[in-house]
Scaffold this active site. Structure first.
Site, PDB file in Angstrom:
ATOM      1  NE  ARG A 123      -6.742   9.708   4.269  1.00  0.00           N
ATOM      2  CZ  ARG A 123      -7.527   8.796   3.703  1.00  0.00           C
ATOM      3  NH1 ARG A 123      -8.837   8.930   3.752  1.00  0.00           N
ATOM      4  NH2 ARG A 123      -6.995   7.759   3.087  1.00  0.00           N
ATOM      5  CB  SER A 141       1.027   6.768   7.268  1.00  0.00           C
ATOM      6  OG  SER A 141       0.037   7.736   7.317  1.00  0.00           O
ATOM      7  CE  LYS A 166      -4.557   4.577   3.220  1.00  0.00           C
ATOM      8  NZ  LYS A 166      -3.732   5.647   3.727  1.00  0.00           N
TER       9      LYS A 166
HETATM   10  N1  TZP Z   1      -4.798   5.293   7.359  1.00  0.00           N
HETATM   11  C1  TZP Z   1      -4.727   4.087   7.906  1.00  0.00           C
HETATM   12  S1  TZP Z   1      -6.247   3.502   8.340  1.00  0.00           S
HETATM   13  C2  TZP Z   1      -7.007   4.916   7.806  1.00  0.00           C
HETATM   14  C3  TZP Z   1      -6.061   5.783   7.302  1.00  0.00           C
HETATM   15  C4  TZP Z   1      -6.329   7.109   6.738  1.00  0.00           C
HETATM   16  C5  TZP Z   1      -8.474   5.126   7.882  1.00  0.00           C
HETATM   17  C6  TZP Z   1      -8.993   5.165   9.276  1.00  0.00           C
HETATM   18  O1  TZP Z   1     -10.382   5.367   9.284  1.00  0.00           O
HETATM   19  P1  TZP Z   1     -11.339   4.753  10.393  1.00  0.00           P
HETATM   20  O2  TZP Z   1     -12.723   5.029   9.857  1.00  0.00           O
HETATM   21  O3  TZP Z   1     -11.085   5.486  11.668  1.00  0.00           O
HETATM   22  O4  TZP Z   1     -11.057   3.294  10.473  1.00  0.00           O
END
Ligand code: TZP
Ligand code: MG
Length: 231
Positions: free
Chosen positions: A42, A111, A140
């Site tokens: 990502r 998603s 995020k």
């Molecule tokens: N999409 C929804 S939450 C997120 C993404 C890419 C981030 C998740 O990161 P973390 O650090 O595991 O909470």
């Protein structure tokens, strides 16, 4: 032939939150040694050439462990690298278009934060859905491009319970604020409340921000394996 994937511990990369001095590829390899079962590269706000290079090198590392690699957002990067699949969000290229471009031999993840989005994703050709953000997450926002309100455990349960609705068969991973300490509750609680089990947990910071990603990944893998063995 379409690759298969075990979504148990799904690592999403985040170079921005690596501990100071920790090399990205070293962290990735340690995570694989610890037992992550899927990796998604990502990257945001990056030159396409650099994205392709990072994806290609990440694939080499994942290949050593026989772990499938997904590309976040970018079908063009996937087509250049030819890894296991692509993962898109609700405001990226529509899933049906992605499916048409990547063909039936690649995996597609989408998603979602509601049951309607999940059912649509499956209709559009998704192999799995990433449900979230379940809990608040800092990750995020690391690129300052996206803000995210958690959809919560309610949306997660709704999506899980919708499996089987209208022929929607999907694999499911939860994402957002997931750490070893809340994973047992997430896995056991969601199957208890919805009757359907998650296939895995998707994680950025709990692994990437750690100086010991191997140990963190192993801990999470142990929790998910134990949950699956208990069913
Ligand atoms: N999409 C929804 S939450 C997120 C993404 C890419 C981030 C998740 O990161 P973390 O650090 O595991 O909470
Ligand atoms: Mg996206």
């Amino acid at each position: 032939m379409k690759p298969t994937a075990d979504y148990s511990v799904y690592l999403v990369t985040g170079r921005e939150i690596l501990p100071e001095g920790k090399d990205y590829y070293e962290s990735l390899e340690e995570s694989l040694q610890g037992g992550v079962t899927v990796v998604q590269v990502r990257e945001k706000n990056i030159d396409t050439g650099e994205f392709i290079e990072i994806a290609r090198k990440s694939k080499e590392v994942c290949d050593k462990y026989n772990v499938p690699l997904f590309i976040n957002d970018r079908v063009d990067v996937f087509l250049a690298v030819r890894c296991a699949g692509v993962h898109v969000g609700q405001s990226d290229m529509p899933a049906s278009e992605v499916r048409a471009l990547i063909g039936d031999d690649a995996l597609l993840g989408v998603s979602v934060s509601s049951k309607e989005e999940a059912i649509q994703a499956v209709k559009d050709g998704a192999d799995y859905v990433g449900i979230g953000a379940v809990w608040p997450t800092a990750s995020k926002d690391v690129t300052k491009r996206t803000k995210l309100a958690p959809s919560g455990t309610g949306a997660l349960l709704d999506v899980l319970a919708s499996q089987g609705d209208k022929g929607a068969a999907m694999q499911t991973v939860a994402i957002g604020g997931i750490h070893a300490h809340n994973t047992p509750f997430l896995l056991h609680g969601s199957v208890g409340a919805s009757g359907k089990a998650l296939d895995g947990v998707a994680i950025i910071s709990a692994i990437v921000a750690s100086r010991a990603p191997k140990e963190k990944a192993a801990e999470l893998r142990g929790i998910v394996d134990a949950f699956k063995a208990s069913r």
